[in-house]
Design an enzyme around this catalytic site. Structure first.
Site, PDB file in Angstrom:
ATOM      1  N   CYS A   1       0.851  -1.306  -0.001  1.00 55.42           N
ATOM      2  CA  CYS A   1       0.185  -0.057   0.120  1.00 55.42           C
ATOM      3  C   CYS A   1       0.804   1.202   0.064  1.00 55.42           C
ATOM      4  O   CYS A   1       0.326   2.536  -0.269  1.00 55.42           O
ATOM      5  CB  CYS A   1      -0.832   0.002   0.998  1.00 55.42           C
ATOM      6  SG  CYS A   1      -2.064  -1.329   0.998  1.00 55.42           S
TER       7      CYS A   1
ATOM      8  N   HIS B   1      -2.976   7.418   3.190  1.00 49.09           N
ATOM      9  CA  HIS B   1      -3.668   6.118   2.642  1.00 49.09           C
ATOM     10  C   HIS B   1      -4.763   5.962   3.312  1.00 49.09           C
ATOM     11  O   HIS B   1      -4.987   5.688   4.425  1.00 49.09           O
ATOM     12  CB  HIS B   1      -2.451   5.091   3.033  1.00 49.09           C
ATOM     13  CG  HIS B   1      -3.095   3.524   2.700  1.00 49.09           C
ATOM     14  ND1 HIS B   1      -3.554   3.320   1.429  1.00 49.09           N
ATOM     15  CD2 HIS B   1      -3.001   2.321   3.413  1.00 49.09           C
ATOM     16  CE1 HIS B   1      -4.010   2.057   1.444  1.00 49.09           C
ATOM     17  NE2 HIS B   1      -3.399   1.612   2.641  1.00 49.09           N
TER      18      HIS B   1
ATOM     19  N   ASN C   1     -10.291   0.371   0.585  1.00 50.84           N
ATOM     20  CA  ASN C   1      -8.946   0.552   0.648  1.00 50.84           C
ATOM     21  C   ASN C   1      -8.272   0.055  -0.854  1.00 50.84           C
ATOM     22  O   ASN C   1      -8.503  -1.065  -1.126  1.00 50.84           O
ATOM     23  CB  ASN C   1      -8.335  -0.344   1.848  1.00 50.84           C
ATOM     24  CG  ASN C   1      -6.753  -0.201   1.828  1.00 50.84           C
ATOM     25  OD1 ASN C   1      -5.917  -0.021   0.805  1.00 50.84           O
ATOM     26  ND2 ASN C   1      -6.112  -0.967   2.816  1.00 50.84           N
TER      27      ASN C   1
HETATM   28  O1  UT7 Z   1      -3.682  -1.085   3.618  1.00 50.77           O
HETATM   29  C1  UT7 Z   1      -2.747  -1.692   4.153  1.00 50.77           C
HETATM   30  C2  UT7 Z   1      -2.600  -1.467   5.798  1.00 50.77           C
HETATM   31  N1  UT7 Z   1      -3.830  -1.854   6.285  1.00 50.77           N
HETATM   32  C3  UT7 Z   1      -4.507  -1.292   7.243  1.00 50.77           C
HETATM   33  O2  UT7 Z   1      -4.125  -0.329   7.714  1.00 50.77           O
HETATM   34  C4  UT7 Z   1      -5.637  -2.003   7.986  1.00 50.77           C
HETATM   35  C5  UT7 Z   1      -5.437  -1.920   9.431  1.00 50.77           C
HETATM   36  N2  UT7 Z   1      -6.635  -2.699  10.217  1.00 50.77           N
HETATM   37  C6  UT7 Z   1      -7.701  -2.305  10.289  1.00 50.77           C
HETATM   38  O3  UT7 Z   1      -8.195  -1.449   9.721  1.00 50.77           O
HETATM   39  C7  UT7 Z   1      -8.858  -3.032  11.170  1.00 50.77           C
HETATM   40  O4  UT7 Z   1      -7.855  -3.726  12.268  1.00 50.77           O
HETATM   41  C8  UT7 Z   1      -9.600  -4.063  10.711  1.00 50.77           C
HETATM   42  C9  UT7 Z   1     -10.732  -3.282  10.012  1.00 50.77           C
HETATM   43  C10 UT7 Z   1      -8.943  -4.994   9.631  1.00 50.77           C
HETATM   44  C11 UT7 Z   1     -10.544  -4.750  11.785  1.00 50.77           C
HETATM   45  O5  UT7 Z   1     -11.000  -4.013  12.709  1.00 50.77           O
HETATM   46  P1  UT7 Z   1     -10.909  -4.236  14.318  1.00 50.77           P
HETATM   47  O6  UT7 Z   1     -11.551  -3.366  14.954  1.00 50.77           O
HETATM   48  O7  UT7 Z   1      -9.290  -4.453  14.312  1.00 50.77           O
HETATM   49  O8  UT7 Z   1     -11.213  -5.793  14.311  1.00 50.77           O
HETATM   50  P2  UT7 Z   1     -10.463  -7.082  14.948  1.00 50.77           P
HETATM   51  O9  UT7 Z   1      -9.520  -7.518  13.847  1.00 50.77           O
HETATM   52  O10 UT7 Z   1      -9.982  -6.858  16.208  1.00 50.77           O
HETATM   53  O11 UT7 Z   1     -11.677  -8.099  15.103  1.00 50.77           O
HETATM   54  C12 UT7 Z   1     -12.783  -7.662  16.141  1.00 50.77           C
HETATM   55  C13 UT7 Z   1     -14.059  -8.956  15.790  1.00 50.77           C
HETATM   56  C14 UT7 Z   1     -13.523 -10.329  15.592  1.00 50.77           C
HETATM   57  O12 UT7 Z   1     -14.342 -11.036  16.142  1.00 50.77           O
HETATM   58  P3  UT7 Z   1     -14.193 -11.767  17.521  1.00 50.77           P
HETATM   59  O13 UT7 Z   1     -12.895 -12.577  17.436  1.00 50.77           O
HETATM   60  O14 UT7 Z   1     -13.955 -10.687  18.427  1.00 50.77           O
HETATM   61  O15 UT7 Z   1     -15.360 -12.655  17.718  1.00 50.77           O
HETATM   62  C15 UT7 Z   1     -13.634 -10.403  13.986  1.00 50.77           C
HETATM   63  O16 UT7 Z   1     -13.775 -11.318  13.436  1.00 50.77           O
HETATM   64  O17 UT7 Z   1     -14.546  -8.243  14.727  1.00 50.77           O
HETATM   65  C16 UT7 Z   1     -14.785  -9.501  13.665  1.00 50.77           C
HETATM   66  N3  UT7 Z   1     -14.771  -9.082  12.263  1.00 50.77           N
HETATM   67  C17 UT7 Z   1     -15.857  -8.688  11.647  1.00 50.77           C
HETATM   68  N4  UT7 Z   1     -17.161  -8.662  12.057  1.00 50.77           N
HETATM   69  C18 UT7 Z   1     -18.118  -8.382  11.237  1.00 50.77           C
HETATM   70  C19 UT7 Z   1     -13.625  -8.715  11.374  1.00 50.77           C
HETATM   71  N5  UT7 Z   1     -14.201  -8.357  10.266  1.00 50.77           N
HETATM   72  C20 UT7 Z   1     -15.488  -8.375  10.584  1.00 50.77           C
HETATM   73  C21 UT7 Z   1     -16.401  -7.903   9.545  1.00 50.77           C
HETATM   74  N6  UT7 Z   1     -17.730  -8.211   9.842  1.00 50.77           N
HETATM   75  N7  UT7 Z   1     -16.368  -7.604   8.354  1.00 50.77           N
END
Ligand code: UT7
Length: 334
Positions: A113, A255, A285
């Site tokens: 990215c 980004h 993204n």
């Molecule tokens: O482009 C390169 C750089 N990339 C980035 O900068 C991305 C950076 N990261 C992020 O934007 C975030 O970490 C995400 C959007 C990817 C994830 O958000 P988060 O608030 O960090 O969620 P998490 O990974 O801590 O997951 C929390 C919960 C999990 O469920 P459990 O294990 O707590 O039951 C995930 O399975 O949210 C769940 N989850 C979802 N739920 C509904 C993850 N994706 C989804 C979804 N819908 N699409």
């Protein structure tokens, strides 16, 4: 060709027409519009049809950037992408050929990215060295080709698209001059964003034996933390190189990974959040295409104006990051 400063003089973008809403995703995956909007700020992303390849997106954006710059020839084409048409050869020569640019230098830049920032720096370097006096720099990615269809955390975020700029040799005091780009990497975090199969470590033929993982994987929370720290730090360094204090930055075009990241970067830099243009709500993204797409949207929506002290910044797999200051020039995106 005698070298000189690199000046931004054209901007073009392209999005595949098919838009996928959060509700569309929720019909396929265990997710919801509410979760995606509140955790990422994303509402819609564009997805190319399976007959499309990254070069198709890159050619469209490149053609528009050339039109915006009012030029028909360049000396080099740089394509930032993680999703080349093929593992070999690079996609940039094909793009240069399809744009009718002749036998110019053409190569891909792989910094995930952050690729567009790395390619901008490389383009500016070609101009400073006197190798080129005009460079077409494209960021194009088709993450739909590498996402796991069952992975809701990546499917919710990524979209396909392309954006491009033209750089020309100019003078250090012109609007549009790129000020000494800031670039960094930390390979100890290479596992945080990875496509395991398809390289020398896990060759493609491992897949035919039922081994290996062909999909893009991301450890979201660690990436989130790193992205905030690195983009804020690189942006402050880029501003300093341009002779600006943090408070003097009019626009921080970052980004577009997650709205919460944009807000956290602004807060860390003590910059009003409104100075960070937002485009991810409409495109998600788009990886290497994200910064030029956000620039074009900021200009056409009236948020980014000529004269604005602007910092571009990105973060991505590698890990990699970058930032660059530019006093925004009078450019009409195409
Ligand atoms: O482009 C390169 C750089 N990339 C980035 O900068 C991305 C950076 N990261 C992020 O934007 C975030 O970490 C995400 C959007 C990817 C994830 O958000 P988060 O608030 O960090 O969620 P998490 O990974 O801590 O997951 C929390 C919960 C999990 O469920 P459990 O294990 O707590 O039951 C995930 O399975 O949210 C769940 N989850 C979802 N739920 C509904 C993850 N994706 C989804 C979804 N819908 N699409």
């Amino acid at each position: 060709m005698s070298g000189g400063a690199a000046v931004l003089c054209g901007l073009g973008t392209w999005l595949p027409p098919h838009a996928v809403t959060n509700d569309d995703l929720a019909r396929e995956l265990d997710t919801s519009d509410e979760w995606i909007r509140s955790r990422t700020g994303i509402g819609v992303r564009h997805v190319a049809d399976p007959a499309t390849a990254t070069s198709d997106l890159a050619v469209e954006a490149g053609r528009r950037a050339l039109k915006s710059a009012g030029c028909e020839a360049v000396d080099a084409v740089l394509l930032a992408t993680t999703t080349p048409d093929h593992p070999c050869p690079a996609t940039a020569p094909l793009v240069a050929d399809r744009l009718g640019l002749g036998t110019v230098a053409a190569f891909d830049v792989g910094a995930v990215c952050t690729g567009f920032l790395y390619a901008l720096a490389a383009g500016a370097g070609l101009i400073a060295a006197g190798t080129a006096s005009r460079v077409l720099v494209i960021g194009a990615d088709m993450y739909s080709s590498i996402l796991d269809p069952a992975d809701r955390s990546t499917r919710a975020i990524f979209g396909d698209g392309a954006g491009a700029v033209v750089l020309r040799a100019g003078y250090a005091d012109e609007p549009g001059v790129l000020t000494a780009p800031v670039l960094g990497s930390d390979g100890s975090g290479s596992e945080l964003i990875i496509v395991r199969a398809g390289g020398s470590r896990e060759p493609l033929h491992s897949l035919t034996r039922g081994q290996g993982d062909p999909y893009f994987r991301m450890q979201g929370q660690s990436v989130f933390r790193n992205a905030v720290e690195r983009m804020a730090e690189a942006s402050l360094t880029a501003a300093r190189r341009a002779g600006w204090s943090a408070g003097e930055i009019d626009r921080l075009v970052a980004h577009q990974a997650n709205l919460r990241i944009l807000h956290a970067v602004a807060d860390r830099m003590r910059l009003p959040r409104q100075r960070c243009p937002v485009h991810l709500d409409q495109v998600g993204n788009t990886a290497a295409a994200s910064v030029p797409l956000a620039l074009a949207h900021a200009v056409t929506s009236g948020c980014l104006e000529p004269g604005h002290r602007t910092v571009l910044t990105a973060f991505g797999g590698g890990l990699t990051w970058g930032a660059c200051a530019v006093r925004w020039p009078a450019i009409t995106p195409a």
